[in-house]
Design a protein around this motif. Structure first.
Motif, short mmCIF file in Angstrom:
data_model
loop_
_atom_site.label_atom_id
_atom_site.label_comp_id
_atom_site.label_asym_id
_atom_site.label_seq_id
_atom_site.Cartn_x
_atom_site.Cartn_y
_atom_site.Cartn_z
N GLU A 41 -10.73 8.84 -8.90
CA GLU A 41 -10.03 8.78 -9.76
C GLU A 41 -10.19 6.79 -10.00
O GLU A 41 -10.16 6.20 -10.64
CB GLU A 41 -8.41 8.88 -10.65
N LEU A 88 1.85 1.79 -3.16
CA LEU A 88 0.68 2.22 -4.03
C LEU A 88 0.28 3.68 -3.97
O LEU A 88 0.81 4.22 -4.51
CB LEU A 88 -0.54 0.99 -4.21
N PHE A 89 0.38 3.96 -2.78
CA PHE A 89 0.07 4.97 -2.52
C PHE A 89 1.09 6.39 -3.36
O PHE A 89 0.51 7.42 -3.73
CB PHE A 89 -0.25 5.58 -0.89
N SER A 90 2.08 6.01 -2.79
CA SER A 90 3.31 7.16 -3.44
C SER A 90 3.23 6.68 -5.37
O SER A 90 3.30 8.28 -5.51
CB SER A 90 4.54 6.97 -2.91
N SER A 91 3.33 6.41 -5.85
CA SER A 91 2.68 6.08 -6.84
C SER A 91 1.62 7.04 -7.19
O SER A 91 2.09 8.18 -8.42
CB SER A 91 2.54 5.04 -7.08
N LEU A 92 0.49 6.81 -6.42
CA LEU A 92 -0.40 7.45 -7.41
C LEU A 92 0.05 9.42 -6.33
O LEU A 92 -0.60 10.28 -7.03
CB LEU A 92 -2.12 7.27 -5.59
N LYS A 93 0.35 9.65 -5.57
CA LYS A 93 1.43 10.90 -5.36
C LYS A 93 1.62 11.93 -7.04
O LYS A 93 1.88 12.36 -7.05
CB LYS A 93 2.08 11.46 -3.96
N VAL A 94 3.30 10.52 -6.48
CA VAL A 94 3.93 11.37 -7.81
C VAL A 94 3.14 11.41 -8.94
O VAL A 94 3.23 12.16 -10.24
CB VAL A 94 4.91 10.54 -7.70
N LEU A 95 2.09 10.26 -9.21
CA LEU A 95 1.34 10.55 -10.15
C LEU A 95 0.30 11.22 -10.67
O LEU A 95 -0.33 11.62 -11.58
CB LEU A 95 1.35 9.29 -10.88
N ASP A 96 0.41 12.25 -9.47
CA ASP A 96 -0.68 13.04 -9.63
C ASP A 96 -2.20 12.07 -9.14
O ASP A 96 -3.63 13.04 -10.56
CB ASP A 96 -0.58 13.83 -10.10
N ILE A 97 -2.41 11.08 -8.91
CA ILE A 97 -3.80 10.37 -9.30
C ILE A 97 -4.84 10.72 -8.04
O ILE A 97 -4.32 9.49 -7.29
CB ILE A 97 -3.61 9.02 -9.91
N LEU A 113 -7.33 9.82 -5.00
CA LEU A 113 -7.85 8.69 -4.91
C LEU A 113 -9.58 8.18 -5.79
O LEU A 113 -9.73 6.94 -6.26
CB LEU A 113 -8.30 8.37 -3.37
N LEU A 133 0.70 -1.18 0.02
CA LEU A 133 -0.08 0.05 0.22
C LEU A 133 0.90 1.20 -0.04
O LEU A 133 0.74 2.18 -0.96
CB LEU A 133 -1.08 0.04 1.13
N PRO A 134 2.47 1.76 0.79
CA PRO A 134 2.61 2.75 1.04
C PRO A 134 3.31 2.89 -0.66
O PRO A 134 3.66 4.15 -1.20
CB PRO A 134 3.96 2.59 2.21
#
Lengths: 131, 131, 131, 131
Positions: C109, C96-105, C107, C93-94
């Motif tokens: 979406e 994943l979340f850091s990917s979401l943050k970097v990619l600016d996606i 939740l 999960l961490p």
DNA sequence: GTGGTCTAGACCACC
DNA sequence: GTGGTCTAGACCACA
């Protein structure tokens, strides 16, 4: 298969000089750079230029006055023009035509592109005049 | 002035393969020589062929199946034809036209030579049939 | 920088067995393949399987009856599920979340894509039933 | 079963460079290490870096000037971001969702963890500012 | 057998 | 100095 095949440098330079004459940068009967000077300008061994000038003298494009220097022949431009035309028709045209055939491009299509090319050339000239 | 202008060997080979395909020597979907075999035939290093094949696969001219070998793509010939036509029109035609201009050869003269060329080509074909 | 880093094969196989249990392919309390058989099936050295089974026995997923063979534990599936959930929440999960943050996606979406995924999964199940 | 699944080193390095750009360590239009320097730094063969840089140039992430060196493209970061998002949505999300399904974790639970993650991240930032 | 990758080392052209 | 190309030879995975 043969890779990395060039025409020798002295012949490449001969072609370059042909172009200078055709484009009127060297005019008929004009004195041209000494072997030494041209060698420096083109960053080439002087002996290479010697060979180039010898070839061009042999074919009648250049004259040499011992102790003075090299000159373009009185009708150098016409001579080069004739030579290039013959060479163009004998060697370049057949390869052009065979390309057209392989690529299935009819001669009529060439004419279309030709008109476009002429228009572009003209508009460029106009630009140059404006400068 | 620029002497020694080569395209790299791996691209020269790519061009050579284009021609093989255009001339129907390699047909669409056919299995082609393995990397090692072609390397031996052309007397180059296998890595050079690897690079050539990679370029051709990238542009869609070749397919491959790991452990089996390389194949020409299903529509390789059409693809190459399209590519070569574009390249011809964009880069070779302008230089042709500028030659015509410098040499003062009107397009009509080209047509005359073209007809001669076609007749020659035809008579050659007839010879082939007679063989 | 480190390249070519793998988890050791015996751990990769342990993960593979976890999945077999999670997906109900190996059910709770069932007798499982002998070390020798599994080694043959996975084309692996038997000692590797010995090590895998030892790890899984240590964590309580497998039981061993000497002279008889290996069995999945009575509550193997629950145990594996718990283990995997913990591992998922703690490590995946961490990242994943850091990917979401970097990619600016955002939740939100993710939820959209989730619904699409569920619909696709369902339609696939329907297909399977039809078979 | 498949063990030893690597992506080739030159692609791993490409991914590493993507991250450097995404994280702002290499900014848009900046000059980047020479082929030889990066090869030394990452302890790989220069040819491997050549290949990586070629891939990145092909995809538009890098530019180069012969005899000078490589540069990140003017909009390298945006380009990489777009690329990574597409890849994330197409390949990573489905595997995430199938994990959620197997582990029986509803999406709502994810949101809870997400909030925790965000709080942690924020408190870390505050620490950084205090430094 | 096939292609794919990596290394080591060389030489070249450009600046 | 920079990148670009080529060679020789090695090892790997896939089939």
């Amino acid at each position: 298969m043969q890779f990395n095949t060039h025409s020798p440098i002295y012949l490449q330079i001969a072609g370059y000089i042909h172009d200078l004459i055709l484009n009127g940068i060297w005019t008929d009967g004009e004195r041209i750079p000494s072997v030494r000077d041209l060698a420096v300008e083109l960053e080439v061994n002087p002996n290479t230029i010697v060979r180039t000038y010898a070839v061009l003298q042999e074919e009648g494009t250049l004259d040499n006055q011992r102790g003075i220097g090299y000159f373009t022949a009185p009708h150098a431009k016409d001579l080069v023009l004739k030579k290039k035309r013959e060479q163009f028709i004998k060697t370049e045209l057949p390869s052009l035509f065979s390309s057209l055939k392989v690529l299935d491009i009819p001669l009529e299509e060439l004419e279309t592109y030709y008109r476009t090319f002429q228009k572009d050339a003209q508009s460029n000239e106009n630009k140059d005049e404006t400068k």
